[in-house]
Design a protein around this motif. Structure first.
Motif, PDB file in Angstrom:
ATOM      1  N   UNK A   1      44.333  36.414  48.978  1.00 41.97           N
ATOM      2  CA  UNK A   1      45.082  35.122  49.808  1.00 41.97           C
ATOM      3  C   UNK A   1      46.424  35.515  50.587  1.00 41.97           C
ATOM      4  N   UNK A   2      46.746  36.886  49.817  1.00 45.25           N
ATOM      5  CA  UNK A   2      48.042  37.752  50.266  1.00 45.25           C
ATOM      6  C   UNK A   2      47.225  38.525  52.444  1.00 45.25           C
ATOM      7  N   UNK A   3      46.395  38.520  51.951  1.00 45.36           N
ATOM      8  CA  UNK A   3      45.787  39.265  53.275  1.00 45.36           C
ATOM      9  C   UNK A   3      45.252  38.586  54.217  1.00 45.36           C
ATOM     10  N   UNK A   4      45.120  37.213  53.707  1.00 50.70           N
ATOM     11  CA  UNK A   4      44.429  35.889  54.371  1.00 50.70           C
ATOM     12  C   UNK A   4      46.207  35.762  55.521  1.00 50.70           C
ATOM     13  N   UNK A   5      46.579  34.909  54.152  1.00 50.41           N
ATOM     14  CA  UNK A   5      48.133  34.889  55.237  1.00 50.41           C
ATOM     15  C   UNK A   5      48.696  35.891  55.995  1.00 50.41           C
ATOM     16  N   UNK A   6      48.868  37.710  55.900  1.00 52.74           N
ATOM     17  CA  UNK A   6      49.477  37.725  56.723  1.00 52.74           C
ATOM     18  C   UNK A   6      48.436  38.304  58.088  1.00 52.74           C
TER      19      UNK A   6
ATOM     20  N   UNK B   1      48.297  26.197  43.077  1.00 53.82           N
ATOM     21  CA  UNK B   1      48.330  27.063  41.706  1.00 53.82           C
ATOM     22  C   UNK B   1      47.452  27.687  41.432  1.00 53.82           C
ATOM     23  N   UNK B   2      45.556  27.051  41.757  1.00 56.88           N
ATOM     24  CA  UNK B   2      44.837  27.776  41.110  1.00 56.88           C
ATOM     25  C   UNK B   2      44.554  29.394  42.394  1.00 56.88           C
TER      26      UNK B   2
ATOM     27  N   UNK C   1      39.944  28.095  51.221  1.00 55.59           N
ATOM     28  CA  UNK C   1      39.706  29.628  50.241  1.00 55.59           C
ATOM     29  C   UNK C   1      39.863  28.571  48.809  1.00 55.59           C
ATOM     30  N   UNK C   2      38.166  28.898  47.941  1.00 49.18           N
ATOM     31  CA  UNK C   2      38.578  27.555  46.349  1.00 49.18           C
ATOM     32  C   UNK C   2      37.576  29.027  45.703  1.00 49.18           C
ATOM     33  N   UNK C   3      38.582  29.625  44.544  1.00 49.67           N
ATOM     34  CA  UNK C   3      37.225  29.584  43.486  1.00 49.67           C
ATOM     35  C   UNK C   3      36.344  29.065  43.279  1.00 49.67           C
ATOM     36  N   UNK C   4      34.843  30.404  43.322  1.00 49.87           N
ATOM     37  CA  UNK C   4      33.793  29.681  42.269  1.00 49.87           C
ATOM     38  C   UNK C   4      33.126  30.834  41.157  1.00 49.87           C
ATOM     39  N   UNK C   5      31.997  30.013  40.577  1.00 52.32           N
ATOM     40  CA  UNK C   5      31.927  31.189  39.966  1.00 52.32           C
ATOM     41  C   UNK C   5      31.013  31.993  40.951  1.00 52.32           C
ATOM     42  N   UNK C   6      30.730  33.395  39.921  1.00 53.00           N
ATOM     43  CA  UNK C   6      30.676  34.321  40.300  1.00 53.00           C
ATOM     44  C   UNK C   6      29.016  34.401  40.958  1.00 53.00           C
ATOM     45  N   UNK C   7      29.070  35.082  41.834  1.00 55.27           N
ATOM     46  CA  UNK C   7      26.688  34.543  41.797  1.00 55.27           C
ATOM     47  C   UNK C   7      26.209  35.754  40.320  1.00 55.27           C
ATOM     48  N   UNK C   8      26.743  36.536  40.644  1.00 55.76           N
ATOM     49  CA  UNK C   8      26.660  38.134  39.476  1.00 55.76           C
ATOM     50  C   UNK C   8      26.996  37.865  38.053  1.00 55.76           C
ATOM     51  N   UNK C   9      27.937  36.918  37.581  1.00 52.23           N
ATOM     52  CA  UNK C   9      28.016  36.417  36.623  1.00 52.23           C
ATOM     53  C   UNK C   9      28.779  35.488  36.603  1.00 52.23           C
ATOM     54  N   UNK C  10      28.703  34.157  36.050  1.00 52.30           N
ATOM     55  CA  UNK C  10      29.100  32.722  36.190  1.00 52.30           C
ATOM     56  C   UNK C  10      30.643  32.721  35.045  1.00 52.30           C
TER      57      UNK C  10
END
Length: 100
Positions: A2-7, A32-33, A52-61
């Motif tokens: 998130x910091x990289x995107x905002x920067x 907050x999430x 941007x959103x949090x999602x379950x990783x394809x490698x490990x749900x």
């Protein structure tokens, strides 16, 4: 992440403003999430939007990963207009460029 995107957004905004452009519209939301979204349009016609959103990783749900998607439009020095759409997640950064 998130910091990289905002920067990157702040740096791009600073460069654009240095060339006598102004923001004609903008909207932003940070949650907050860790999810967020923003968009803006400049007086020179450049546009950008990203979410941007949090999602379950394809490698490990059981593992949450951030997924970023967005687009931007710009005009090059020859007057050609381009649209770049992109996704960035655990599979890397994947842009697609289209001349308008």
């Amino acid at each position: 992440m998130k910091f990289v995107a905002v920067f990157a957004f702040v740096c791009l905004l600073g460069l654009c403003l240095a060339e006598d452009t102004s923001i004609v519209s903008e909207d932003k939301e940070m949650n907050v999430d860790g999810s967020y979204k923003f968009n803006y349009e400049q007086s020179d016609g450049q546009k950008r939007e990203e979410m941007a959103e949090l999602k379950a990783s394809a490698a490990d749900p059981d593992v949450q990963a951030i997924s970023v998607s967005g687009s931007y439009e710009y005009t090059d020095n020859d007057g050609k207009r381009y649209l770049v759409t992109y996704t960035a997640d655990e599979n890397g950064y994947r842009p697609m460029v289209k001349q308008l």
